[in-house]
Scaffold this active site. Structure first.
Site, short mmCIF file in Angstrom:
data_model
loop_
_atom_site.label_atom_id
_atom_site.label_comp_id
_atom_site.label_asym_id
_atom_site.label_seq_id
_atom_site.Cartn_x
_atom_site.Cartn_y
_atom_site.Cartn_z
N PHE A 99 32.47 -25.10 -32.29
CA PHE A 99 32.17 -25.26 -33.70
C PHE A 99 31.35 -26.52 -33.94
O PHE A 99 31.64 -27.58 -33.37
CB PHE A 99 33.47 -25.33 -34.52
N VAL A 100 30.31 -26.38 -34.77
CA VAL A 100 29.50 -27.51 -35.22
C VAL A 100 29.49 -27.47 -36.74
O VAL A 100 29.25 -26.41 -37.35
CB VAL A 100 28.07 -27.43 -34.67
N LYS A 107 20.48 -29.06 -34.66
CA LYS A 107 20.15 -30.28 -33.94
C LYS A 107 20.38 -30.12 -32.43
O LYS A 107 20.26 -31.09 -31.69
CB LYS A 107 21.01 -31.44 -34.45
N GLY A 108 20.72 -28.92 -32.02
CA GLY A 108 20.95 -28.70 -30.59
C GLY A 108 22.33 -29.10 -30.13
O GLY A 108 22.59 -29.18 -28.92
N GLY A 110 25.23 -27.44 -30.45
CA GLY A 110 25.93 -26.34 -29.79
C GLY A 110 25.50 -26.22 -28.34
O GLY A 110 26.33 -26.04 -27.44
N ASN A 137 28.90 -11.86 -36.36
CA ASN A 137 28.28 -13.19 -36.34
C ASN A 137 26.94 -13.14 -35.60
O ASN A 137 26.79 -13.66 -34.49
CB ASN A 137 29.23 -14.19 -35.68
N TYR A 144 23.62 -17.25 -28.40
CA TYR A 144 24.25 -17.16 -27.08
C TYR A 144 23.42 -16.33 -26.10
O TYR A 144 23.37 -16.63 -24.91
CB TYR A 144 25.64 -16.52 -27.21
#
Length: 490
Positions: A99-100, A107-108, A110, A137, A144
């Site tokens: 989770f971010v 912002k990269g 993940g 999602n 991914y």
């Protein structure tokens, strides 16, 4: 792109409030805020916390990586634990939560967390990093599966879970089962006493209407003595009937259906080899034979569920022994658990639909069951005839009729096709010609939800598997865009 000053570290005990806040924010994003039962006390007790002073972790079930933005705010987390692969013999990592925070996305971060986790996998000599994602999602799934991450969906596996009341019910049922086993062990010790066993058998004999067997017969049957006598069979039968009369009704009234099904699986065959060779003269119902012990027996027994019906021992299947409810469930399980393997060393015109309908529309037990609705595993073997560069035309026509007959099976049935090579000058060429022939039928089967596999039957190392594998991949490409029900396999 993320700033080089963003940092990642393992969470300490003092980070528990931050971890809980991130968990709740993730649950809110997934529309599941009401599902969070975790508290700071629970997370403190169950997570493994990093101790910077000793560079070690406390005991716990999962670890947490925290990513901090240059402004000092914890912007995201990756909560994970170690798993293990029995096939590779090495550990791996399962990512439970990634989770971010919304204000820190794009912002990269993940990618940074996943990269750090990949490094943790390699540290322990692992080979894979796994996680799950909700099917709706789409932004996360695209991320991914992008070239940056390179994750692949596991389409051949279905996730299963037992939780809440169902988990408690399952655990209690298994505990009761263990207690019953202990009780049965105690009974076996008690029946070793001459007087106790004699009284027990008198009660059973009175209920059965037959004379009580002697102690030698019963002790021999129980393994208490090895003086096997001529009437050992009678003692065995009486003992099995007595046990089944007690266990059958008790199991039906005390164990949940899922546990009973586990028991039935042990009592039912896993594979029935049904020959498609007719015998003449014989009635239509006598066309199906089951091959066992180098001999053939009628599939439809003249007296089903009797002592002469070898497919179902009478002391298991009779209503007045194990109770009508258990007998009914056991017969259903017989159809559901068995793979019906139809042998076809040769194929004659008209056999497929006729004989398969005979199998599906007639209950061999005479209990008014509907095999068509219960059978979910079907296999058939064919012997390929290939000469002078082509498949025999008559055999080819009959094979296509056989494939067409498979559509009368219940949807989602597992269908396994095995190919034997009879007269084939060039096995690879023969196999390729065969695959071209069956391709339209296999495509239709898969699109309708049937689960299909194909293999060649060869004892030596099989060089033909690569040909089948290539064929499967081409078939996958053609049906891409459809759902994955009935995934073709080798």
């Amino acid at each position: 792109m993320a700033s080089s000053s963003a940092t990642i570290r393992h969470a300490t005990r003092e980070d528990v409030p931050t971890i809980l806040a991130l968990i709740k924010e993730l649950a809110l994003y997934e529309n599941a805020s009401d599902k969070v039962d975790s508290t700071e006390e629970i997370l403190t007790r169950t997570l493994a916390h990093y101790d910077p002073s000793t560079s070690t972790f406390s005991e716990g079930f999962a670890r947490t990586l925290l990513l901090s933005d240059p402004d000092g705010t914890v912007a995201g987390m990756a909560l994970y634990f170690y798993n293990y692969s029995t096939w590779t013999g090495v550990p791996g990592i399962y990512l439970e939560d990634l989770f971010v925070k919304e204000s820190y996305r794009k912002k990269g971060y993940g990618k940074r967390l996943l990269k750090e986790l990949a490094g943790e996998v390699l540290k322990v000599g692992g080979r894979r990093l796994e996680w799950s994602c909700l099917d709706w999602n789409e932004p996360s799934l695209k991320f991914y599966e992008s070239e940056i991450i390179g994750a692949q969906r596991k389409t051949a596996w279905v996730g299963l879970r037992v939780d809440g009341d169902a988990l408690e019910k399952l655990a209690k049922s298994l505990l009761r089962l263990e207690r019953k086993k202990d009780t049965l062990d105690d009974y076996q010790q008690l029946v070793g006493r001459h007087d106790g066993l004699q009284d027990l058998m008198h009660v059973i004999a009175e209920a059965d209407g037959s004379p009580a067997p002697t102690m030698d017969f019963i002790k021999s049957n129980l393994g208490l003595a090895r003086d096997f006598v001529e009437e050992f069979g009678k003692a065995t039968e009486l003992y099995n009937i007595a046990v089944c009369r007690v266990i059958g009704p008790a199991m039906y009234t005390t164990l949940p259906r899922e546990i009973r099904d586990m028991v039935y699986e042990y009592l039912t065959p896993h594979r029935l080899d049904i020959t498609l060779r007719p015998c003449y003269p014989c009635a239509e119902s006598d066309l199906l034979h089951v091959y066992r012990r180098q001999d053939y027996d009628l599939y439809f027994a003249p007296q089903p569920r009797s002592r002469d019906d070898w497919l179902c021992p009478e002391h298991y299947w009779r209503d007045n022994v194990i109770s009508p409810g258990v007998a009914h469930e056991l017969m259903e399980a017989w159809y559901r658990n068995s793979t019906f393997n139809m042998w076809a060393d040769w194929i004659c015109e008209g056999w497929p639909a006729e004989w398969l309908n005979t199998l599906l529309n007639n209950d061999r037990f005479g209990a008014r069951l509907r095999p068509r609705e219960l059978i979910t595993k079907f296999a058939f073997e064919v012997q390929l005839s290939y000469r002078r560069g082509e498949i025999d035309s008559h055999w080819q026509k009959s094979l296509l009729e056989a494939l067409d007959s498979l559509f009368i099976l219940k949807e989602a049935t597992q269908i396994d096709l095995s190919v034997r090579f009879g007269f084939a000058e060039d096995p690879i060429a023969a196999l390729r010609a065969f695959l071209v022939l069956i391709r339209p039928a296999f495509l239709r089967l898969r699109k309708l939800g049937y689960r299909c596999t194909i293999k060649t039957v060869r004892r030596k190392p099989n060089p033909l598997s690569k040909v089948i594998d290539e064929w499967v991949q081409e078939l996958e490409t053609e049906v891409k865009g459809n759902d994955n029900a009935g995934l073709i396999g080798v």
